[in-house]
Scaffold this motif. Structure first.
Motif, PDB file in Angstrom:
ATOM      1  N   ALA A 124       0.820  -1.216   0.000  1.00  9.48           N
ATOM      2  CA  ALA A 124       0.000   0.000   0.000  1.00  9.48           C
ATOM      3  C   ALA A 124       0.854   1.267   0.000  1.00  9.48           C
ATOM      4  CB  ALA A 124      -0.926   0.008   1.211  1.00  9.48           C
ATOM      5  N   TYR A 125       2.088   1.172   0.458  1.00  9.87           N
ATOM      6  CA  TYR A 125       2.973   2.340   0.539  1.00  9.87           C
ATOM      7  C   TYR A 125       4.064   2.345  -0.525  1.00  9.87           C
ATOM      8  CZ  TYR A 125       0.659   2.605   5.015  1.00  9.87           C
ATOM      9  OH  TYR A 125      -0.293   2.666   5.990  1.00  9.87           O
ATOM     10  N   CYS A 126       4.251   1.243  -1.212  1.00 11.01           N
ATOM     11  CA  CYS A 126       5.301   1.113  -2.220  1.00 11.01           C
ATOM     12  C   CYS A 126       4.955   1.929  -3.461  1.00 11.01           C
ATOM     13  CB  CYS A 126       5.472  -0.362  -2.588  1.00 11.01           C
ATOM     14  SG  CYS A 126       6.738  -0.668  -3.835  1.00 11.01           S
ATOM     15  N   THR A 127       5.924   2.715  -3.947  1.00 11.65           N
ATOM     16  CA  THR A 127       5.717   3.524  -5.150  1.00 11.65           C
ATOM     17  C   THR A 127       6.194   2.810  -6.414  1.00 11.65           C
ATOM     18  OG1 THR A 127       7.841   4.636  -4.888  1.00 11.65           O
ATOM     19  CG2 THR A 127       5.903   5.690  -3.861  1.00 11.65           C
ATOM     20  N   ARG A 128       6.675   1.592  -6.272  1.00  8.75           N
ATOM     21  CA  ARG A 128       7.141   0.758  -7.401  1.00  8.75           C
ATOM     22  C   ARG A 128       8.345   1.368  -8.117  1.00  8.75           C
ATOM     23  NH1 ARG A 128       2.718  -0.518  -4.795  1.00  8.75           N
ATOM     24  NH2 ARG A 128       1.269  -1.968  -5.731  1.00  8.75           N
ATOM     25  N   CYS A 129       9.199   2.046  -7.381  1.00 11.71           N
ATOM     26  CA  CYS A 129      10.369   2.667  -8.009  1.00 11.71           C
ATOM     27  C   CYS A 129      11.424   1.639  -8.407  1.00 11.71           C
ATOM     28  CB  CYS A 129      10.977   3.730  -7.098  1.00 11.71           C
ATOM     29  SG  CYS A 129      11.822   3.066  -5.637  1.00 11.71           S
ATOM     30  N   GLY A 130      11.493   0.522  -7.701  1.00 14.63           N
ATOM     31  CA  GLY A 130      12.432  -0.540  -8.037  1.00 14.63           C
ATOM     32  C   GLY A 130      13.820  -0.402  -7.450  1.00 14.63           C
ATOM     33  N   LEU A 131      14.040   0.635  -6.654  1.00 11.94           N
ATOM     34  CA  LEU A 131      15.363   0.848  -6.082  1.00 11.94           C
ATOM     35  C   LEU A 131      15.776  -0.311  -5.176  1.00 11.94           C
ATOM     36  CD1 LEU A 131      17.717   2.814  -6.033  1.00 11.94           C
ATOM     37  CD2 LEU A 131      16.627   3.970  -4.107  1.00 11.94           C
ATOM     38  N   CYS A 132      14.855  -0.847  -4.433  1.00 17.40           N
ATOM     39  CA  CYS A 132      15.165  -1.968  -3.544  1.00 17.40           C
ATOM     40  C   CYS A 132      15.661  -3.174  -4.345  1.00 17.40           C
ATOM     41  CB  CYS A 132      13.954  -2.346  -2.697  1.00 17.40           C
ATOM     42  SG  CYS A 132      12.476  -2.805  -3.637  1.00 17.40           S
ATOM     43  N   ALA A 133      14.991  -3.472  -5.452  1.00 23.44           N
ATOM     44  CA  ALA A 133      15.385  -4.611  -6.288  1.00 23.44           C
ATOM     45  C   ALA A 133      16.748  -4.365  -6.928  1.00 23.44           C
ATOM     46  CB  ALA A 133      14.331  -4.853  -7.359  1.00 23.44           C
ATOM     47  N   GLU A 134      16.975  -3.136  -7.329  1.00 21.51           N
ATOM     48  CA  GLU A 134      18.246  -2.780  -7.958  1.00 21.51           C
ATOM     49  C   GLU A 134      19.410  -2.940  -6.998  1.00 21.51           C
ATOM     50  OE1 GLU A 134      20.247   1.396  -9.268  1.00 21.51           O
ATOM     51  OE2 GLU A 134      18.188   1.058  -9.946  1.00 21.51           O
ATOM     52  N   LYS A 135      19.215  -2.563  -5.744  1.00 16.58           N
ATOM     53  CA  LYS A 135      20.308  -2.552  -4.767  1.00 16.58           C
ATOM     54  C   LYS A 135      20.470  -3.853  -3.990  1.00 16.58           C
ATOM     55  CE  LYS A 135      21.447   1.695  -5.595  1.00 16.58           C
ATOM     56  NZ  LYS A 135      22.715   2.029  -6.226  1.00 16.58           N
ATOM     57  N   CYS A 136      19.500  -4.742  -4.029  1.00 11.85           N
ATOM     58  CA  CYS A 136      19.570  -5.985  -3.253  1.00 11.85           C
ATOM     59  C   CYS A 136      20.755  -6.843  -3.714  1.00 11.85           C
ATOM     60  CB  CYS A 136      18.284  -6.790  -3.401  1.00 11.85           C
ATOM     61  SG  CYS A 136      18.335  -8.370  -2.518  1.00 11.85           S
ATOM     62  N   PRO A 137      21.733  -7.109  -2.828  1.00  9.20           N
ATOM     63  CA  PRO A 137      22.903  -7.888  -3.236  1.00  9.20           C
ATOM     64  C   PRO A 137      22.575  -9.357  -3.524  1.00  9.20           C
ATOM     65  CG  PRO A 137      22.981  -7.465  -0.883  1.00  9.20           C
ATOM     66  CD  PRO A 137      21.810  -6.680  -1.427  1.00  9.20           C
ATOM     67  N   MET A 138      21.490  -9.852  -3.005  1.00  9.44           N
ATOM     68  CA  MET A 138      21.111 -11.250  -3.210  1.00  9.44           C
ATOM     69  C   MET A 138      20.128 -11.421  -4.375  1.00  9.44           C
ATOM     70  SD  MET A 138      22.989 -12.588  -0.974  1.00  9.44           S
ATOM     71  CE  MET A 138      22.480 -14.277  -1.152  1.00  9.44           C
ATOM     72  N   LYS A 139      19.714 -10.300  -4.977  1.00  7.66           N
ATOM     73  CA  LYS A 139      18.700 -10.328  -6.048  1.00  7.66           C
ATOM     74  C   LYS A 139      17.438 -11.046  -5.573  1.00  7.66           C
ATOM     75  CE  LYS A 139      21.475  -8.199  -8.743  1.00  7.66           C
ATOM     76  NZ  LYS A 139      21.498  -6.782  -8.545  1.00  7.66           N
ATOM     77  N   ALA A 140      17.088 -10.779  -4.312  1.00  4.46           N
ATOM     78  CA  ALA A 140      15.937 -11.431  -3.686  1.00  4.46           C
ATOM     79  C   ALA A 140      14.631 -10.690  -3.936  1.00  4.46           C
ATOM     80  CB  ALA A 140      16.173 -11.560  -2.179  1.00  4.46           C
ATOM     81  N   ILE A 141      14.694  -9.482  -4.462  1.00  4.10           N
ATOM     82  CA  ILE A 141      13.484  -8.693  -4.717  1.00  4.10           C
ATOM     83  C   ILE A 141      13.216  -8.710  -6.214  1.00  4.10           C
ATOM     84  CG2 ILE A 141      12.353  -6.458  -4.453  1.00  4.10           C
ATOM     85  CD1 ILE A 141      14.281  -5.938  -2.097  1.00  4.10           C
ATOM     86  N   VAL A 142      12.036  -9.168  -6.556  1.00  5.51           N
ATOM     87  CA  VAL A 142      11.702  -9.314  -7.976  1.00  5.51           C
ATOM     88  C   VAL A 142      10.430  -8.549  -8.304  1.00  5.51           C
ATOM     89  CG1 VAL A 142      12.898 -11.511  -8.242  1.00  5.51           C
ATOM     90  CG2 VAL A 142      10.513 -11.496  -7.558  1.00  5.51           C
ATOM     91  N   ARG A 143      10.348  -8.158  -9.562  1.00  8.18           N
ATOM     92  CA  ARG A 143       9.179  -7.434 -10.062  1.00  8.18           C
ATOM     93  C   ARG A 143       8.203  -8.455 -10.639  1.00  8.18           C
ATOM     94  NH1 ARG A 143       9.058  -2.526 -14.419  1.00  8.18           N
ATOM     95  NH2 ARG A 143       6.962  -2.935 -15.148  1.00  8.18           N
ATOM     96  N   ARG A 144       6.972  -8.236 -10.366  1.00  8.79           N
ATOM     97  CA  ARG A 144       5.927  -9.113 -10.881  1.00  8.79           C
ATOM     98  C   ARG A 144       4.836  -8.274 -11.493  1.00  8.79           C
ATOM     99  NH1 ARG A 144       2.297 -13.599  -7.711  1.00  8.79           N
ATOM    100  NH2 ARG A 144       0.925 -13.963  -9.448  1.00  8.79           N
ATOM    101  N   GLU A 145       4.364  -8.674 -12.641  1.00  7.46           N
ATOM    102  CA  GLU A 145       3.231  -8.009 -13.275  1.00  7.46           C
ATOM    103  C   GLU A 145       1.965  -8.651 -12.744  1.00  7.46           C
ATOM    104  OE1 GLU A 145       3.545  -5.454 -15.426  1.00  7.46           O
ATOM    105  OE2 GLU A 145       5.725  -5.579 -15.426  1.00  7.46           O
ATOM    106  N   GLU A 146       1.013  -7.839 -12.286  1.00  5.25           N
ATOM    107  CA  GLU A 146      -0.273  -8.374 -11.780  1.00  5.25           C
ATOM    108  C   GLU A 146      -1.137  -8.777 -12.925  1.00  5.25           C
ATOM    109  OE1 GLU A 146      -1.879  -6.989  -7.654  1.00  5.25           O
ATOM    110  OE2 GLU A 146      -1.382  -5.254  -8.886  1.00  5.25           O
TER     111      GLU A 146
END
Length: 63
Positions: free
Chosen positions: A41-63
């Motif tokens: 509900a608070y995420c702006t979908r900027c993707g910075l977290c996924a970009e910076k995650c060293p483990m590549k644990a954050i992924v983008r998903r299309e609803e």
């Protein structure tokens, strides 16, 4: 019906390093036991977290 926005989620590759919580401008990632949680509900979908995650644990998903 308009398509929903993409969203990000944290997979079980998360090792709770905390990088995502430090880079999230909205403060919407909760720490604790891995995997961390993104409060959508608070995420702006900027993707910075996924970009910076060293483990590549954050992924983008299309609803």
């Amino acid at each position: 019906m308009a398509p929903s926005a993409p969203f990000y989620y944290i997979t079980d590759r998360c090792v709770a390093c905390g990088t995502c919580t430090r880079v999230c401008r909205e403060g919407c990632i909760s720490g604790g036991a891995p995997p961390f949680i993104i409060r959508q509900a608070y995420c702006t979908r900027c993707g910075l977290c996924a970009e910076k995650c060293p483990m590549k644990a954050i992924v983008r998903r299309e609803e």
